[in-house]
Design a protein around this motif. Structure first.
Motif, PDB file in Angstrom:
ATOM      1  N   LEU A 153     -80.546 -71.967  40.602  1.00  0.00           N
ATOM      2  CA  LEU A 153     -79.402 -72.576  40.511  1.00  0.00           C
ATOM      3  C   LEU A 153     -79.212 -74.403  40.679  1.00  0.00           C
ATOM      4  CD1 LEU A 153     -77.302 -69.865  42.648  1.00  0.00           C
ATOM      5  CD2 LEU A 153     -76.968 -70.473  40.061  1.00  0.00           C
ATOM      6  N   ALA A 154     -79.438 -74.846  41.095  1.00  0.00           N
ATOM      7  CA  ALA A 154     -79.222 -76.178  41.495  1.00  0.00           C
ATOM      8  C   ALA A 154     -80.262 -76.341  40.126  1.00  0.00           C
ATOM      9  CB  ALA A 154     -80.036 -76.608  42.959  1.00  0.00           C
ATOM     10  N   ALA A 155     -81.609 -75.739  39.847  1.00  0.00           N
ATOM     11  CA  ALA A 155     -82.055 -76.608  38.192  1.00  0.00           C
ATOM     12  C   ALA A 155     -81.938 -76.288  37.602  1.00  0.00           C
ATOM     13  CB  ALA A 155     -83.790 -75.876  38.612  1.00  0.00           C
ATOM     14  N   ALA A 156     -79.990 -75.554  37.374  1.00  0.00           N
ATOM     15  CA  ALA A 156     -79.559 -75.453  35.955  1.00  0.00           C
ATOM     16  C   ALA A 156     -78.576 -75.877  36.031  1.00  0.00           C
ATOM     17  CB  ALA A 156     -79.025 -73.900  36.191  1.00  0.00           C
ATOM     18  N   GLY A 157     -78.089 -77.146  37.857  1.00  0.00           N
ATOM     19  CA  GLY A 157     -77.226 -78.077  37.800  1.00  0.00           C
ATOM     20  C   GLY A 157     -75.718 -77.241  38.531  1.00  0.00           C
ATOM     21  N   PHE A 158     -76.096 -75.914  39.154  1.00  0.00           N
ATOM     22  CA  PHE A 158     -74.695 -75.347  39.998  1.00  0.00           C
ATOM     23  C   PHE A 158     -74.735 -75.147  40.948  1.00  0.00           C
ATOM     24  CE2 PHE A 158     -75.471 -71.318  37.094  1.00  0.00           C
ATOM     25  CZ  PHE A 158     -74.248 -71.936  35.872  1.00  0.00           C
ATOM     26  N   LYS A 159     -73.875 -75.360  41.933  1.00  0.00           N
ATOM     27  CA  LYS A 159     -73.682 -76.253  43.040  1.00  0.00           C
ATOM     28  C   LYS A 159     -72.904 -74.055  43.856  1.00  0.00           C
ATOM     29  CE  LYS A 159     -71.311 -80.025  43.506  1.00  0.00           C
ATOM     30  NZ  LYS A 159     -69.954 -80.809  43.849  1.00  0.00           N
ATOM     31  N   ARG A 160     -73.939 -74.252  44.566  1.00  0.00           N
ATOM     32  CA  ARG A 160     -73.303 -73.121  45.011  1.00  0.00           C
ATOM     33  C   ARG A 160     -72.180 -72.839  45.631  1.00  0.00           C
ATOM     34  NH1 ARG A 160     -78.033 -68.707  48.818  1.00  0.00           N
ATOM     35  NH2 ARG A 160     -76.224 -67.738  49.054  1.00  0.00           N
ATOM     36  N   GLU A 161     -71.426 -74.054  46.263  1.00  0.00           N
ATOM     37  CA  GLU A 161     -70.224 -73.875  46.622  1.00  0.00           C
ATOM     38  C   GLU A 161     -68.842 -73.468  45.503  1.00  0.00           C
ATOM     39  OE1 GLU A 161     -72.079 -76.280  46.986  1.00  0.00           O
ATOM     40  OE2 GLU A 161     -70.899 -78.177  47.264  1.00  0.00           O
ATOM     41  N   GLU A 162     -69.142 -73.280  45.118  1.00  0.00           N
ATOM     42  CA  GLU A 162     -68.299 -73.847  43.097  1.00  0.00           C
ATOM     43  C   GLU A 162     -68.358 -72.314  42.497  1.00  0.00           C
ATOM     44  OE1 GLU A 162     -69.245 -75.401  39.019  1.00  0.00           O
ATOM     45  OE2 GLU A 162     -71.576 -75.559  40.184  1.00  0.00           O
ATOM     46  N   ILE A 163     -69.268 -71.342  43.203  1.00  0.00           N
ATOM     47  CA  ILE A 163     -69.808 -69.754  42.873  1.00  0.00           C
ATOM     48  C   ILE A 163     -69.021 -68.932  43.524  1.00  0.00           C
ATOM     49  CG2 ILE A 163     -71.573 -70.616  41.016  1.00  0.00           C
ATOM     50  CD1 ILE A 163     -73.868 -69.945  42.247  1.00  0.00           C
ATOM     51  N   TYR A 164     -69.694 -67.464  42.980  1.00  0.00           N
ATOM     52  CA  TYR A 164     -69.353 -66.604  43.940  1.00  0.00           C
ATOM     53  C   TYR A 164     -70.382 -66.102  44.457  1.00  0.00           C
ATOM     54  CZ  TYR A 164     -66.633 -63.646  48.178  1.00  0.00           C
ATOM     55  OH  TYR A 164     -66.873 -62.822  49.019  1.00  0.00           O
ATOM     56  N   ILE A 165     -71.510 -65.303  45.437  1.00  0.00           N
ATOM     57  CA  ILE A 165     -73.004 -64.447  45.423  1.00  0.00           C
ATOM     58  C   ILE A 165     -72.767 -63.194  46.008  1.00  0.00           C
ATOM     59  CG2 ILE A 165     -74.646 -63.990  45.901  1.00  0.00           C
ATOM     60  CD1 ILE A 165     -74.960 -66.745  45.757  1.00  0.00           C
ATOM     61  N   CYS A 166     -72.038 -61.918  45.907  1.00  0.00           N
ATOM     62  CA  CYS A 166     -71.918 -60.136  46.448  1.00  0.00           C
ATOM     63  C   CYS A 166     -72.723 -60.055  46.097  1.00  0.00           C
ATOM     64  CB  CYS A 166     -70.599 -60.218  46.920  1.00  0.00           C
ATOM     65  SG  CYS A 166     -69.943 -60.156  44.649  1.00  0.00           S
ATOM     66  N   ASN A 167     -73.346 -58.446  46.690  1.00  0.00           N
ATOM     67  CA  ASN A 167     -73.727 -57.440  46.338  1.00  0.00           C
ATOM     68  C   ASN A 167     -72.437 -56.669  46.292  1.00  0.00           C
ATOM     69  OD1 ASN A 167     -77.055 -58.315  46.545  1.00  0.00           O
ATOM     70  ND2 ASN A 167     -76.159 -58.324  48.940  1.00  0.00           N
ATOM     71  N   ILE A 168     -73.924 -54.902  45.800  1.00  0.00           N
ATOM     72  CA  ILE A 168     -72.817 -54.316  44.831  1.00  0.00           C
ATOM     73  C   ILE A 168     -72.715 -53.540  46.747  1.00  0.00           C
ATOM     74  CG2 ILE A 168     -73.819 -52.037  44.242  1.00  0.00           C
ATOM     75  CD1 ILE A 168     -73.192 -53.359  42.184  1.00  0.00           C
ATOM     76  N   ILE A 223     -74.068 -61.202  41.168  1.00  0.00           N
ATOM     77  CA  ILE A 223     -73.500 -59.588  41.696  1.00  0.00           C
ATOM     78  C   ILE A 223     -75.207 -59.274  42.065  1.00  0.00           C
ATOM     79  CG2 ILE A 223     -72.586 -56.743  41.874  1.00  0.00           C
ATOM     80  CD1 ILE A 223     -70.629 -58.087  40.329  1.00  0.00           C
ATOM     81  N   GLY A 224     -75.720 -59.268  43.234  1.00  0.00           N
ATOM     82  CA  GLY A 224     -77.347 -58.961  43.584  1.00  0.00           C
ATOM     83  C   GLY A 224     -76.952 -57.322  44.244  1.00  0.00           C
TER      84      GLY A 224
END
Ligand code: URA
Length: 327
Positions: free
Chosen positions: A203-218, A176-177
């Motif tokens: 995220l990539a450096a840590a091994g996360f794929k963007r499509e496995e997470i959800y990103i949104c904002n306040i 959440i941004g």
């Protein structure tokens, strides 16, 4: 506390925004959220780290989960501490309930302003968070469609596109941004500008794929000039975030920057430089890690041990470890 302020908001909103910034900005963090971001000349070694990162495991087909049960995570829990599923506390359903949560240990200066000024054109009091009743058949698409039509605050007058959120509708991790910037306002997708590209690398450096997470904002609409969200904007907008989290049912939240931290973790939380990397029980009942905002990270070229980017690298690895432990 010098903050750039370039919006066409009413004086009342400006005053609320100024107060909020003063309240939300911890000592020593002046300028973290100014609109202009000065990019470093050189890029940084998250690229190399991303290149060296092991290929993430294919995201498993995730079974829908019900509200988690168990003990809430202690605010003092250290990164890497074994995961205890958090009890899903119902999100605050009214401004009064939010204030009660906020009041628990909030500084008196925040308390004094915890009741938002109504956005211009609305009746006093109508800016309050409404009870969040069950919405039969609710979906993320429905939430996004309502956001696209939303006129709850004046940001609808200046936005180009609404920015509901993107990613896996059953993500176990939600970032959440704060609010969309210019690139997000143009595209309708969160974190696609320079800060977002930096986040992608982390995220990539840590091994996360963007499509496995959800990103949104306040906030789902861009505040003019990238000014800080006002409290009234947050209160009228966050029912959308509540619905999104209720539908996604994440196990973990990453709070990017002070604005998200102060809303999701609590207005009494210390500044980011003190609490980054620590786990808290969020107002949504889901364990949340306090993290630097990528906009801040791209303004600091240092990659020295102890620098904000170095700290972020430790924090994201701790988050990944805990995420992997979810199984
Ligand atoms: N900053 C945010 O907080 N969110 C975005 O989507 C982009 C920049």
């Amino acid at each position: 506390m010098a903050k750039s302020r370039k919006s066409g908001d009413s004086e009342e909103q400006q005053a609320t925004a100024v107060d909020l910034i003063a309240l939300l900005t911890p000592p020593g963090c002046d300028g973290l959220y100014e609109g202009e971001v000065v990019m470093p000349d050189a890029d940084f070694d998250f690229d190399q780290l991303a290149a060296a990162a092991p290929e993430p495991e294919p995201a498993e087909a995730k079974k829908p989960v019900g509200p988690a049960t168990g003990k809430p995570v202690s605010p003092t829990a250290k990164p890497g501490q074994p995961t205890t599923p958090a009890k899903m506390r119902p999100p605050p359903t009214s401004a009064e309930e939010y204030e009660t949560l906020a009041r628990a240990s909030a500084p008196s200066s925040f308390r004094a302003s915890a009741t938002p000024a109504a956005p211009s054109g609305e009746k006093p009091g109508s800016a309050r968070l409404q009870p969040l009743a069950e919405i039969p058949g609710d979906t993320l698409d429905k939430v996004a469609a309502e956001i696209a039509e939303c006129t709850r605050c004046d940001l609808c007058k200046t936005r180009n596109k609404t920015v509901p959120g993107v990613g896996n509708p059953k993500a176990r991790l939600v970032f959440i941004g704060e609010a969309p910037g210019a690139d997000e306002d143009a595209s309708g997708v969160p974190f696609v500008g320079r800060a977002g590209q930096h986040l992608d690398k982390i995220l990539a450096a840590a091994g996360f794929k963007r499509e496995e997470i959800y990103i949104c904002n306040i906030l789902k609409c861009r505040p003019p000039g990238n000014r800080n969200p006002t409290l009234s904007e947050m209160l009228v907008c966050t029912p959308f975030l509540q619905r999104q989290l209720r539908l996604i049912e994440p196990k973990l939240i990453g709070c990017l920057g002070n604005v998200a931290i102060k809303f999701v973790i609590g207005p009494d939380s210390p500044g980011i430089t003190r609490i980054h990397g620590q786990w808290f029980t969020s107002i949504f009942g889901v364990p949340a890690m306090a993290m630097y905002h990528p906009s801040y990270l791209i303004r600091d070229t240092s990659r020295e041990k102890g620098s904000p980017n170095w700290q972020m690298w430790q924090d994201i690895q701790a988050l990944k470890k805990r995420y992997d432990e979810l199984g």
